[in-house]
Scaffold this motif. Structure first.
Motif, PDB file in Angstrom:
ATOM      1  N   ASN A  15       0.819  -1.218   0.000  1.00 51.47           N
ATOM      2  CA  ASN A  15       0.000   0.000   0.000  1.00 51.47           C
ATOM      3  C   ASN A  15       0.852   1.268   0.000  1.00 51.47           C
ATOM      4  OD1 ASN A  15      -2.417  -1.487   0.054  1.00 51.47           O
ATOM      5  ND2 ASN A  15      -2.266  -1.694   2.272  1.00 51.47           N
ATOM      6  N   GLY A  16       1.944   1.237  -0.773  1.00 48.52           N
ATOM      7  CA  GLY A  16       2.792   2.415  -0.901  1.00 48.52           C
ATOM      8  C   GLY A  16       3.723   2.666   0.271  1.00 48.52           C
ATOM      9  N   LYS A  17       3.814   1.701   1.195  1.00 47.96           N
ATOM     10  CA  LYS A  17       4.662   1.880   2.378  1.00 47.96           C
ATOM     11  C   LYS A  17       5.594   0.693   2.558  1.00 47.96           C
ATOM     12  CE  LYS A  17       1.528   4.868   4.721  1.00 47.96           C
ATOM     13  NZ  LYS A  17       1.583   5.702   5.835  1.00 47.96           N
ATOM     14  N   VAL A  18       6.715   0.958   3.236  1.00 47.95           N
ATOM     15  CA  VAL A  18       7.659  -0.093   3.601  1.00 47.95           C
ATOM     16  C   VAL A  18       7.801  -0.098   5.118  1.00 47.95           C
ATOM     17  CG1 VAL A  18       8.989  -0.054   1.460  1.00 47.95           C
ATOM     18  CG2 VAL A  18       9.652   1.451   3.304  1.00 47.95           C
ATOM     19  N   ARG A  19       7.994  -1.267   5.669  1.00 48.64           N
ATOM     20  CA  ARG A  19       8.208  -1.383   7.111  1.00 48.64           C
ATOM     21  C   ARG A  19       9.714  -1.462   7.335  1.00 48.64           C
ATOM     22  NH1 ARG A  19       4.509  -3.680  11.428  1.00 48.64           N
ATOM     23  NH2 ARG A  19       3.539  -1.795  10.663  1.00 48.64           N
ATOM     24  N   CYS A  20      10.346  -0.291   7.442  1.00 50.56           N
ATOM     25  CA  CYS A  20      11.799  -0.293   7.591  1.00 50.56           C
ATOM     26  C   CYS A  20      12.226  -0.539   9.037  1.00 50.56           C
ATOM     27  CB  CYS A  20      12.426   0.966   7.005  1.00 50.56           C
ATOM     28  SG  CYS A  20      11.946   2.494   7.770  1.00 50.56           S
ATOM     29  N   HIS A  35      20.119   4.242   3.073  1.00 51.85           N
ATOM     30  CA  HIS A  35      20.126   2.785   3.144  1.00 51.85           C
ATOM     31  C   HIS A  35      19.566   2.111   1.890  1.00 51.85           C
ATOM     32  CE1 HIS A  35      21.266   3.149   7.292  1.00 51.85           C
ATOM     33  NE2 HIS A  35      20.144   3.786   7.593  1.00 51.85           N
ATOM     34  N   ALA A  36      18.739   2.808   1.127  1.00 52.38           N
ATOM     35  CA  ALA A  36      18.102   2.209  -0.051  1.00 52.38           C
ATOM     36  C   ALA A  36      19.143   1.937  -1.134  1.00 52.38           C
ATOM     37  CB  ALA A  36      17.012   3.120  -0.593  1.00 52.38           C
ATOM     38  N   ARG A  37      19.144   0.723  -1.649  1.00 50.53           N
ATOM     39  CA  ARG A  37      20.091   0.348  -2.693  1.00 50.53           C
ATOM     40  C   ARG A  37      19.419   0.120  -4.040  1.00 50.53           C
ATOM     41  NH1 ARG A  37      22.770   2.484   0.286  1.00 50.53           N
ATOM     42  NH2 ARG A  37      24.572   1.722   1.407  1.00 50.53           N
ATOM     43  N   GLU A  38      18.297  -0.594  -4.032  1.00 53.21           N
ATOM     44  CA  GLU A  38      17.589  -0.885  -5.277  1.00 53.21           C
ATOM     45  C   GLU A  38      16.097  -0.997  -5.015  1.00 53.21           C
ATOM     46  OE1 GLU A  38      19.157  -4.413  -7.087  1.00 53.21           O
ATOM     47  OE2 GLU A  38      21.103  -3.503  -7.470  1.00 53.21           O
ATOM     48  N   PHE A  39      15.335  -0.737  -6.069  1.00 54.53           N
ATOM     49  CA  PHE A  39      13.888  -0.927  -6.063  1.00 54.53           C
ATOM     50  C   PHE A  39      13.572  -2.026  -7.064  1.00 54.53           C
ATOM     51  CE2 PHE A  39      14.484   3.419  -4.740  1.00 54.53           C
ATOM     52  CZ  PHE A  39      13.531   3.604  -3.757  1.00 54.53           C
ATOM     53  N   ARG A  40      12.635  -2.909  -6.725  1.00 51.23           N
ATOM     54  CA  ARG A  40      12.176  -3.906  -7.696  1.00 51.23           C
ATOM     55  C   ARG A  40      10.924  -3.366  -8.364  1.00 51.23           C
ATOM     56  NH1 ARG A  40      11.090  -9.636  -5.410  1.00 51.23           N
ATOM     57  NH2 ARG A  40       9.192  -8.622  -4.730  1.00 51.23           N
ATOM     58  N   VAL A  81      12.019  -3.129  -1.880  1.00 49.30           N
ATOM     59  CA  VAL A  81      13.206  -2.274  -1.779  1.00 49.30           C
ATOM     60  C   VAL A  81      14.316  -3.098  -1.151  1.00 49.30           C
ATOM     61  CG1 VAL A  81      14.181  -0.185  -0.739  1.00 49.30           C
ATOM     62  CG2 VAL A  81      11.784  -0.218  -1.437  1.00 49.30           C
ATOM     63  N   LEU A  82      15.520  -3.048  -1.753  1.00 50.59           N
ATOM     64  CA  LEU A  82      16.688  -3.644  -1.109  1.00 50.59           C
ATOM     65  C   LEU A  82      17.271  -2.583  -0.192  1.00 50.59           C
ATOM     66  CD1 LEU A  82      18.605  -5.678  -3.832  1.00 50.59           C
ATOM     67  CD2 LEU A  82      17.224  -6.521  -1.947  1.00 50.59           C
ATOM     68  N   CYS A  83      17.415  -2.920   1.066  1.00 47.16           N
ATOM     69  CA  CYS A  83      17.802  -1.970   2.096  1.00 47.16           C
ATOM     70  C   CYS A  83      19.082  -2.431   2.784  1.00 47.16           C
ATOM     71  CB  CYS A  83      16.671  -1.866   3.110  1.00 47.16           C
ATOM     72  SG  CYS A  83      17.014  -0.747   4.465  1.00 47.16           S
ATOM     73  N   ALA A  84      20.032  -1.512   2.950  1.00 48.48           N
ATOM     74  CA  ALA A  84      21.312  -1.827   3.582  1.00 48.48           C
ATOM     75  C   ALA A  84      21.312  -1.553   5.086  1.00 48.48           C
ATOM     76  CB  ALA A  84      22.424  -1.020   2.914  1.00 48.48           C
ATOM     77  N   ASP A  85      20.178  -1.180   5.642  1.00 54.13           N
ATOM     78  CA  ASP A  85      20.103  -0.876   7.074  1.00 54.13           C
ATOM     79  C   ASP A  85      20.119  -2.176   7.874  1.00 54.13           C
ATOM     80  OD1 ASP A  85      19.672   0.113   9.605  1.00 54.13           O
ATOM     81  OD2 ASP A  85      17.608   0.740   9.237  1.00 54.13           O
ATOM     82  N   ARG A  86      21.235  -2.495   8.477  1.00 52.54           N
ATOM     83  CA  ARG A  86      21.357  -3.689   9.316  1.00 52.54           C
ATOM     84  C   ARG A  86      21.427  -3.346  10.799  1.00 52.54           C
ATOM     85  NH1 ARG A  86      19.894  -8.382   7.056  1.00 52.54           N
ATOM     86  NH2 ARG A  86      20.826  -8.661   5.024  1.00 52.54           N
ATOM     87  N   ARG A  87      21.453  -2.050  11.132  1.00 54.11           N
ATOM     88  CA  ARG A  87      21.554  -1.628  12.532  1.00 54.11           C
ATOM     89  C   ARG A  87      20.229  -1.167  13.107  1.00 54.11           C
ATOM     90  NH1 ARG A  87      26.717   2.282  12.302  1.00 54.11           N
ATOM     91  NH2 ARG A  87      28.010   0.966  11.009  1.00 54.11           N
TER      92      ARG A  87
END
Length: 88
Positions: free
Chosen positions: A13-18, A34-39, A70-76
């Motif tokens: 619904n247009g949102k991501v649970r980061c 943190h965002a690297r790629e979008f599918r 979304v590919l996300c690099a946030d690991r912390r």
């Protein structure tokens, strides 16, 4: 790109649970460090936030409204972090 070091976050619904307790509009991801790629339509497209990365220099735009992940690099667990704070 090595996808194993990134989290794939589904767009719903247009949102991501980061973060477990917070949803962000997917539009914020285009400005997140943190965002690297979008599918989009089954194909991964690099994030516009990488335009300021010396190694990447991405300059194409992405229709994030069509993204389903979304590919996300946030690991912390930092969550959304705007690139404006870095480039200003």
């Amino acid at each position: 790109m090595d996808n194993n070091k990134y989290r794939m976050i589904r767009v719903t619904n247009g949102k991501v649970r980061c973060l477990p307790e917070k949803d962000e509009p997917v539009e914020h991801c285009r400005l997140c460090i943190h965002a690297r790629e979008f599918r989009v339509n089954g194909k991964f497209v690099r994030s516009p936030s990488l335009a300021y990365c010396v190694a990447c220099r991405v300059t194409e735009d992405v229709d994030v409204k069509k993204a389903d992940a979304v590919l996300c690099a946030d690991r912390r667990g930092e969550g959304f972090h705007n690139i404006a704070g870095i480039i200003s």
